[in-house]
Design a protein around this motif. Structure first.
Motif, PDB file in Angstrom:
ATOM      1  N   LYS A  84       0.815  -1.297   0.082  1.00  0.00           N
ATOM      2  CA  LYS A  84       0.012   0.053  -0.018  1.00  0.00           C
ATOM      3  C   LYS A  84       0.805   1.170  -0.063  1.00  0.00           C
ATOM      4  N   SER A  85       2.189   1.208   0.117  1.00  0.00           N
ATOM      5  CA  SER A  85       2.917   2.504   0.186  1.00  0.00           C
ATOM      6  C   SER A  85       3.983   2.368  -0.683  1.00  0.00           C
TER       7      SER A  85
ATOM      8  N   ASP B 190       6.856   2.086  -2.774  1.00  0.00           N
ATOM      9  CA  ASP B 190       8.211   2.723  -3.033  1.00  0.00           C
ATOM     10  C   ASP B 190       8.708   2.054  -4.435  1.00  0.00           C
TER      11      ASP B 190
ATOM     12  N   GLY C 240      -1.628   3.079  -3.949  1.00  0.00           N
ATOM     13  CA  GLY C 240      -1.363   4.175  -3.417  1.00  0.00           C
ATOM     14  C   GLY C 240      -0.455   5.172  -4.393  1.00  0.00           C
TER      15      GLY C 240
ATOM     16  N   ASN D  84       5.962   6.713  -4.276  1.00  0.00           N
ATOM     17  CA  ASN D  84       6.841   7.951  -3.619  1.00  0.00           C
ATOM     18  C   ASN D  84       7.591   8.650  -4.696  1.00  0.00           C
TER      19      ASN D  84
ATOM     20  N   GLU E 243      -0.963  -5.212   4.635  1.00  0.00           N
ATOM     21  CA  GLU E 243      -0.308  -3.997   3.525  1.00  0.00           C
ATOM     22  C   GLU E 243      -0.856  -4.144   2.199  1.00  0.00           C
TER      23      GLU E 243
ATOM     24  N   GLU F 222       2.455  12.495   6.564  1.00  0.00           N
ATOM     25  CA  GLU F 222       2.813  11.856   5.379  1.00  0.00           C
ATOM     26  C   GLU F 222       4.078  11.253   5.420  1.00  0.00           C
TER      27      GLU F 222
ATOM     28  N   ARG G 266       4.246   8.133   7.810  1.00  0.00           N
ATOM     29  CA  ARG G 266       3.411   7.088   7.073  1.00  0.00           C
ATOM     30  C   ARG G 266       4.263   6.525   5.788  1.00  0.00           C
ATOM     31  N   MET G 267       5.095   7.331   5.341  1.00  0.00           N
ATOM     32  CA  MET G 267       5.619   6.925   3.773  1.00  0.00           C
ATOM     33  C   MET G 267       6.300   5.761   3.746  1.00  0.00           C
ATOM     34  N   ASP G 268       7.100   5.367   4.512  1.00  0.00           N
ATOM     35  CA  ASP G 268       7.748   3.905   4.497  1.00  0.00           C
ATOM     36  C   ASP G 268       7.780   3.517   5.959  1.00  0.00           C
TER      37      ASP G 268
ATOM     38  N   SER H 250       8.971   3.791  11.421  1.00  0.00           N
ATOM     39  CA  SER H 250       8.889   4.285  10.036  1.00  0.00           C
ATOM     40  C   SER H 250      10.387   4.518   9.889  1.00  0.00           C
TER      41      SER H 250
END
Lengths: 307, 307
Positions: free
Chosen positions: B9-10, B12, B40, B43, B80, B198, B201-203, B217
């Motif tokens: 969901k994040s 990268d 999502g 990044n 995730e 943000e 919660r990014m990684d 994080s």
């Protein structure tokens, strides 16, 4: 610490032979310290394989210690594994069943699952060219696993890869596939030494279908008459096995390997309802003949309905 | 129905590039109908990769439909993944993280997990000689994934296989590895457009340690000062992020890719206690410098203690 390599709790040929093959590879090719172990007494076909290829029967263990290094083959289902499996140090998983969830590892490990008929087929692919170095016993075990799981290519789970790899192994070993498979199936068919309850639990998986808990048992045999003549006492035994194992019903499918058909034993009205709903046939008497049905995974589980 | 291939969901670089690479392989080599999707917004490093290699940004989806065919890469963790993932028809999983349990499949599928630094490294191995047919964009995406996940081979998660495959891809593409990695890391380091929440919660991964729920994080950057100058507002934001996400604390590690060290922000006494117990150092002020620490998987998670 020695890595213990094992299959599931009801050691058939694949769950006996694949640990032997993979422990050989880990020890002799990858340079790790690994040995095969069993989680129960091997069935008669697996015992025949050990004898035929001069392989030592692996030690039978009842549980694993916390932190002990283990590699799991031929299952990913915690219900089919030692009670403490998630406390062990799981180093690898090789399997050909659906993912059921429940196994956890401490770090990223080697996991290989493929939709093939047999674990040994996947192991052969993972070994690559190193298979050439395997002793006869390891190759013989792997061939036996594939012939067992594919019912000598009769089962609909058989893929081209299973077939090609079995033929390659047989050729190198100088083994006649059909003749050897017949010997294996004869060994599996000799169930005279087992009690009714043992037969019902020998090759059995628990499934829940629409809230009904079923123990779905399969006996693959070339001599179905030998089992069917024990039908009345098997029906009686189903009651106590179901009660002891927390199941609502036991479904016993007797698979005739040569005729390529299965006979389901129908002990009561509820199983009759399940059988009629699942296979869309009407049941007369206490058996249901299912022509062409050979695979629990492909032909029984996907159609089961709770009546 | 088109197979949707996605990461976590994040998104990268690995969770953006690996779906693109694998969907290419499934469609063009295996002859299936597959496309990459994202769960999502990618990044800044992943967005740079898309731009650099002329790749279209995959569609962003919020959930999957029941029965829809999907292939999951770069995670096996239901937390995730889309809420309905277990209702989808999961066709394959390729990952390099520990098995957490929770994903279930309807039948046996292709699963490949290996303890390598990057999903794309595993995909490269699975593609075999067919990688030669991949367009530049696919190869560029795979190289980017490996450089991102290994921090250009600085991370202790890096294996010889990750390194060898990255070099093979770079050579074929005529890319200078160090120079290209610097461009990628500069893109990742530009976090000016993100709010404090943000960034937190990014990684980020959720872990429970001895009953304490932590959001762990990591921000990998070549310009840590840019983040550290926002320290006071980040500390403030940790309270609301923890509350909203049901965590007890947020641990933010700022990883300096070039100096190969991490700085943990210590907003309160409980995090101070966790930091001191985990890293066996005493904390002065509101940061803790951790020389050599670059990997959450290898160097942070295994040592975390709840004070």
């Amino acid at each position: 610490m020695t890595i213990q390599v094992f299959g599931h709790k009801s050691p058939d040929t694949d769950s006996t032979g694949s640990p032997i093959a993979w422990a050989w590879y880990l020890s002799n090719i990858r340079g790790e310290d690994a040995k095969p172990v069993l989680l129960g007494e091997p069935n008669t076909e697996a015992a025949f394989m050990l004898e035929r290829w001069g392989l030592e029967k692996p030690e039978i263990i009842s549980d694993v210690e916390a932190g002990a290094p283990v590699v799991i083959v031929d299952t990913n289902n915690p219900a089919e594994l030692p009670a403490s499996v998630n406390k062990a140090d799981i180093r690898g998983i090789v399997d050909h069943h659906k993912l059921v969830g429940g196994l956890e590892t401490k770090g990223p490990i080697e996991i290989r699952v493929e939709p093939l008929a047999c674990t040994a087929t996947i192991l052969y692919k993972m070994m690559g060219d190193d298979i050439a170095q395997a002793p006869k016993g390891v190759k013989g075990a792997m061939l036996s696993c594939i012939l067992s799981d594919t019912l000598a290519f009769r089962s609909p789970t058989t893929t081209q890869e299973d077939k090609a790899i079995a033929h390659a192994l047989a050729e190198e070993l100088g083994v006649d596939v059909e003749g050897y498979a017949e010997e294996m199936f004869a060994a599996k068919s000799d169930v005279s030494a087992f009690s009714d309850a043992e037969l019902l639990r020998m090759d059995s998986k628990e499934y829940e279908v629409d809230g009904t808990k079923l123990r779905v048992s399969v006996l693959e045999t070339t001599t179905p008459a030998q089992i069917l003549e024990r039908k009345d006492s098997l029906k009686e035994s189903m009651k106590s096995v179901a009660a002891e194992d927390g199941a609502d019903e036991v479904l016993l499918f007797i698979v005739d390997i040569l005729k390529e058909e299965a006979t389901l034993i129908v002990p009561n009205e509820r199983v009759k309802g399940i059988a009629e709903a699942s296979f869309e046939k009407s049941v007369e008497g206490d058996t249901l003949l299912l022509p062409g049905v050979m695979s629990r995974k492909k032909q029984i589980m996907p159609v089961l309905k709770a009546a």
